[in-house]
Write a protein that holds these residues in place. Sequence first.
Motif, PDB file in Angstrom:
ATOM      1  N   VAL A  75      15.285 -78.331  -4.284  1.00 20.85           N
ATOM      2  CA  VAL A  75      15.626 -78.489  -5.706  1.00 20.85           C
ATOM      3  C   VAL A  75      14.543 -79.325  -6.379  1.00 20.85           C
ATOM      4  N   ASN A  76      14.157 -80.428  -5.750  1.00 25.02           N
ATOM      5  CA  ASN A  76      13.101 -81.286  -6.305  1.00 25.02           C
ATOM      6  C   ASN A  76      11.790 -80.530  -6.464  1.00 25.02           C
ATOM      7  N   THR A  77      11.457 -79.709  -5.482  1.00 24.66           N
ATOM      8  CA  THR A  77      10.216 -78.927  -5.556  1.00 24.66           C
ATOM      9  C   THR A  77      10.256 -77.961  -6.732  1.00 24.66           C
ATOM     10  N   HIS A  78      11.376 -77.262  -6.888  1.00 24.86           N
ATOM     11  CA  HIS A  78      11.509 -76.334  -8.021  1.00 24.86           C
ATOM     12  C   HIS A  78      11.387 -77.075  -9.353  1.00 24.86           C
ATOM     13  N   LEU A  79      12.065 -78.193  -9.471  1.00 22.97           N
ATOM     14  CA  LEU A  79      12.018 -78.955 -10.726  1.00 22.97           C
ATOM     15  C   LEU A  79      10.616 -79.477 -11.010  1.00 22.97           C
ATOM     16  N   ALA A  80       9.906 -79.900  -9.979  1.00 17.23           N
ATOM     17  CA  ALA A  80       8.521 -80.362 -10.163  1.00 17.23           C
ATOM     18  C   ALA A  80       7.642 -79.222 -10.660  1.00 17.23           C
ATOM     19  N   ARG A  81       7.815 -78.042 -10.097  1.00 19.23           N
ATOM     20  CA  ARG A  81       7.021 -76.882 -10.531  1.00 19.23           C
ATOM     21  C   ARG A  81       7.364 -76.472 -11.959  1.00 19.23           C
ATOM     22  N   ILE A  82       8.648 -76.555 -12.293  1.00 18.79           N
ATOM     23  CA  ILE A  82       9.077 -76.235 -13.659  1.00 18.79           C
ATOM     24  C   ILE A  82       8.422 -77.196 -14.639  1.00 18.79           C
ATOM     25  N   ARG A  83       8.436 -78.489 -14.308  1.00 19.52           N
ATOM     26  CA  ARG A  83       7.800 -79.485 -15.173  1.00 19.52           C
ATOM     27  C   ARG A  83       6.299 -79.242 -15.302  1.00 19.52           C
ATOM     28  N   GLU A  84       5.657 -78.877 -14.205  1.00 20.19           N
ATOM     29  CA  GLU A  84       4.218 -78.575 -14.233  1.00 20.19           C
ATOM     30  C   GLU A  84       3.937 -77.384 -15.149  1.00 20.19           C
ATOM     31  N   ARG A 131       4.020 -78.523 -23.339  1.00 15.56           N
ATOM     32  CA  ARG A 131       5.398 -78.886 -23.689  1.00 15.56           C
ATOM     33  C   ARG A 131       5.990 -79.744 -22.577  1.00 15.56           C
ATOM     34  N   ASN A 132       5.537 -80.979 -22.492  1.00 18.33           N
ATOM     35  CA  ASN A 132       5.975 -81.870 -21.419  1.00 18.33           C
ATOM     36  C   ASN A 132       7.497 -81.982 -21.374  1.00 18.33           C
ATOM     37  N   ALA A 133       8.013 -82.093 -20.168  1.00 14.91           N
ATOM     38  CA  ALA A 133       9.452 -82.211 -19.948  1.00 14.91           C
ATOM     39  C   ALA A 133       9.679 -83.116 -18.744  1.00 14.91           C
ATOM     40  N   GLY A 134       9.392 -84.376 -18.921  1.00  5.88           N
ATOM     41  CA  GLY A 134       9.440 -85.312 -17.811  1.00  5.88           C
ATOM     42  C   GLY A 134      10.812 -85.852 -17.472  1.00  5.88           C
ATOM     43  N   THR A 135      11.782 -85.626 -18.336  1.00  5.07           N
ATOM     44  CA  THR A 135      13.127 -86.125 -18.083  1.00  5.07           C
ATOM     45  C   THR A 135      14.126 -84.974 -18.106  1.00  5.07           C
ATOM     46  N   LYS A 136      15.328 -85.256 -17.622  1.00  6.90           N
ATOM     47  CA  LYS A 136      16.375 -84.231 -17.653  1.00  6.90           C
ATOM     48  C   LYS A 136      16.703 -83.863 -19.102  1.00  6.90           C
ATOM     49  N   ALA A 137      16.707 -84.844 -19.981  1.00  9.91           N
ATOM     50  CA  ALA A 137      16.977 -84.571 -21.394  1.00  9.91           C
ATOM     51  C   ALA A 137      15.903 -83.663 -21.990  1.00  9.91           C
ATOM     52  N   ALA A 138      14.657 -83.914 -21.642  1.00 14.85           N
ATOM     53  CA  ALA A 138      13.569 -83.074 -22.147  1.00 14.85           C
ATOM     54  C   ALA A 138      13.655 -81.658 -21.592  1.00 14.85           C
ATOM     55  N   LEU A 139      13.988 -81.538 -20.306  1.00 13.98           N
ATOM     56  CA  LEU A 139      14.158 -80.198 -19.721  1.00 13.98           C
ATOM     57  C   LEU A 139      15.336 -79.470 -20.361  1.00 13.98           C
ATOM     58  N   THR A 140      16.387 -80.198 -20.689  1.00 13.85           N
ATOM     59  CA  THR A 140      17.528 -79.595 -21.371  1.00 13.85           C
ATOM     60  C   THR A 140      17.100 -79.054 -22.727  1.00 13.85           C
ATOM     61  N   ALA A 141      16.347 -79.851 -23.467  1.00  9.78           N
ATOM     62  CA  ALA A 141      15.860 -79.412 -24.773  1.00  9.78           C
ATOM     63  C   ALA A 141      14.982 -78.174 -24.645  1.00  9.78           C
ATOM     64  N   ARG A 142      14.082 -78.170 -23.673  1.00 11.89           N
ATOM     65  CA  ARG A 142      13.196 -77.008 -23.484  1.00 11.89           C
ATOM     66  C   ARG A 142      14.008 -75.764 -23.119  1.00 11.89           C
ATOM     67  N   ALA A 143      14.976 -75.914 -22.227  1.00 13.03           N
ATOM     68  CA  ALA A 143      15.799 -74.768 -21.815  1.00 13.03           C
ATOM     69  C   ALA A 143      16.594 -74.223 -22.995  1.00 13.03           C
ATOM     70  N   LEU A 144      17.087 -75.105 -23.846  1.00 14.38           N
ATOM     71  CA  LEU A 144      17.799 -74.658 -25.045  1.00 14.38           C
ATOM     72  C   LEU A 144      16.843 -73.944 -26.010  1.00 14.38           C
TER      73      LEU A 144
END
Length: 91
Positions: free
Chosen positions: A52-61, A68-81
């Motif tokens: 899971v960590n590996t996938h999330l790291a690749r998604i952030r990369e 479109r940086n997404a270093g936090t869960k909140a930022a990833l939530t915003a990007r996914a939305l």
Amino acid sequence: MSADISWSVAAVNPEPTRPALSPREIEVLRGWLRSDSKTEVAAELFISAATVNTHLARIREKYAAVGRNAGTKAALTARALQDGLVTLDEL
């Protein structure tokens, strides 16, 4: 004298570039956004928490690579939305 300004919203605020996430990365991302822990997602998807960590790291990369940086869960939530990967009702 009137000025003819015919700017489109797209010209002022262009669509953000979406990273090319794999179907599995999207699945992991959606699971993580809906859950309280990576361990919970790992159990749900029959993978390890490290995976899971590996996938999330690749998604952030991938998001960082398109500016479109997404270093936090909140930022990833915003990007996914923003990208239509999840809806508010799913969260």
